[in-house]
Design an enzyme around this catalytic site. Structure first.
Site, short mmCIF file in Angstrom:
data_model
loop_
_atom_site.label_atom_id
_atom_site.label_comp_id
_atom_site.label_asym_id
_atom_site.label_seq_id
_atom_site.Cartn_x
_atom_site.Cartn_y
_atom_site.Cartn_z
N HIS A 121 0.84 -1.21 0.00
CA HIS A 121 0.00 0.00 0.00
C HIS A 121 0.88 1.25 0.00
CE1 HIS A 121 -2.98 -2.73 2.35
NE2 HIS A 121 -3.48 -2.57 1.14
N LYS A 152 -17.34 -7.17 6.84
CA LYS A 152 -16.05 -7.81 7.13
C LYS A 152 -15.81 -7.85 8.63
CE LYS A 152 -13.26 -7.29 2.97
NZ LYS A 152 -12.01 -6.76 2.40
N ARG A 189 -1.75 -6.16 -8.45
CA ARG A 189 -0.61 -7.03 -8.13
C ARG A 189 -0.38 -8.06 -9.21
NH1 ARG A 189 -3.05 -8.28 -2.37
NH2 ARG A 189 -4.75 -8.35 -3.83
N SER A 246 -2.82 -7.76 2.98
CA SER A 246 -3.05 -7.63 4.42
C SER A 246 -3.37 -9.00 5.01
CB SER A 246 -4.20 -6.66 4.69
OG SER A 246 -3.88 -5.38 4.21
O1 PNS Z 1 -8.86 -3.27 0.35
P1 PNS Z 1 -10.12 -3.80 -0.27
O2 PNS Z 1 -10.99 -4.50 0.77
O3 PNS Z 1 -9.86 -4.66 -1.46
O4 PNS Z 1 -10.93 -2.50 -0.77
C1 PNS Z 1 -12.18 -2.61 -1.41
C2 PNS Z 1 -12.83 -1.23 -1.60
C3 PNS Z 1 -12.95 -0.50 -0.28
C4 PNS Z 1 -11.99 -0.41 -2.55
C5 PNS Z 1 -14.23 -1.49 -2.23
O5 PNS Z 1 -14.89 -2.48 -1.50
C6 PNS Z 1 -15.10 -0.24 -2.25
O6 PNS Z 1 -14.84 0.71 -2.95
N1 PNS Z 1 -16.19 -0.28 -1.44
C7 PNS Z 1 -17.11 0.82 -1.30
C8 PNS Z 1 -18.52 0.42 -1.83
C9 PNS Z 1 -18.58 0.69 -3.32
O7 PNS Z 1 -18.53 1.82 -3.74
N2 PNS Z 1 -18.68 -0.41 -4.13
C10 PNS Z 1 -18.66 -0.31 -5.58
C11 PNS Z 1 -20.02 -0.16 -6.17
S1 PNS Z 1 -21.10 -1.49 -5.79
#
Ligand code: PNS
Length: 160
Positions: free
Chosen positions: A17, A41, A90, A128
Site C-alpha cells: 500500500h 467484514k 498485483r 493484508s
Molecule cells: O482493500 P479492499 O478491501 O480490497 O478495498 C475494497 C474497496 C474498499 C476499494 C471497495 O470495497 C469499495 O470501494 N467499497 C465501497 C462500496 C462501493 O462503492 N462499491 C462499488 C459499487 S457497488
C-alpha cells in the site's frame, strides 16, 4: 487541483500500500487514503486503529491525508470533490474484480476515473491477509509492513 482517493480496507496497511501511496502522491496534487467502514467484514483492527497506523506512515508526506468512509465510494468522492480513484494491481488475478469495480464506479458517476498502478514486483505477493496469517504464528513481518504496524500486530496477537 487533482484530488485522488486511494480506497481500501487497509487491515493493516502494508509496504505494498505504502508503495502505491508514495507513487500516487507524485502524480496527484492530493491523495486521500480512504478506509472503508465495511459491516460485512470482520477486521483485525478497528477503523480508528487502521487510520492511526496509516497516519503514522504518511506523516512525512505533505500531500497525503487519511480518512474513512461509509457506503459507496463514488458518493464519498463527490463529497471530497475528488475525481480520481487509485488502485494497485498485483497480478492478473486482481484484474477481473478491479475491472468490475472500475466499470460500476464509472456507471455510477462518469466524472470519476480509475487509475491503476502496477504494484512493485517486490510486493506482488503481498496482501493484508497474508501479513495477518504470518504475524498470527509469530513469524517476522519486518519486510512486509512498517515498524509501527509490526508492533501493532504483535500486540494484537500477543506475540513477544
Ligand atoms: O482493500 P479492499 O478491501 O480490497 O478495498 C475494497 C474497496 C474498499 C476499494 C471497495 O470495497 C469499495 O470501494 N467499497 C465501497 C462500496 C462501493 O462503492 N462499491 C462499488 C459499487 S457497488
Amino acid at each position: 487541483m487533482s484530488i485522488a482517493v486511494y480506497p481500501g480496507s487497509f487491515d493493516p496497511v502494508t509496504f505494498g500500500h505504502l508503495d502505491i501511496i508514495q507513487r500516487g502522491a507524485k502524480v496527484f496534487d492530493h491523495v486521500i487514503v480512504a478506509v472503508l467502514h465495511n459491516p460485512n467484514k470482520n477486521p483485525l483492527f478497528t477503523v480508528e486503529e487502521r487510520i492511526a497506523l496509516i497516519r503514522d506512515v504518511i506523516k512525512n508526506m505533505p500531500n497525503v491525508t487519511v480518512d474513512s468512509f461509509h457506503g459507496l465510494l463514488v458518493d464519498y468522492m463527490r463529497k471530497m470533490n475528488a475525481n480520481a480513484i487509485i488502485k494497485g494491481l498485483r497480478a492478473v488475478s486482481d484484474f477481473e474484480y478491479e475491472l468490475q469495480m472500475a466499470s460500476i464506479n464509472r456507471k455510477l458517476n462518469d466524472e470519476v476515473e480509475t487509475f491503476f498502478m502496477m504494484t512493485n514486483n517486490k510486493y506482488s505477493f503481498l496482501s493484508s491477509s497474508i501479513v495477518k496469517e504470518v504475524a498470527k504464528y509469530g513469524a517476522p513481518v519486518s519486510d512486509l509492513v512498517p515498524d509501527v504496524v509490526q508492533v501493532a500486530l504483535r500486540s494484537k496477537f500477543r506475540v513477544t
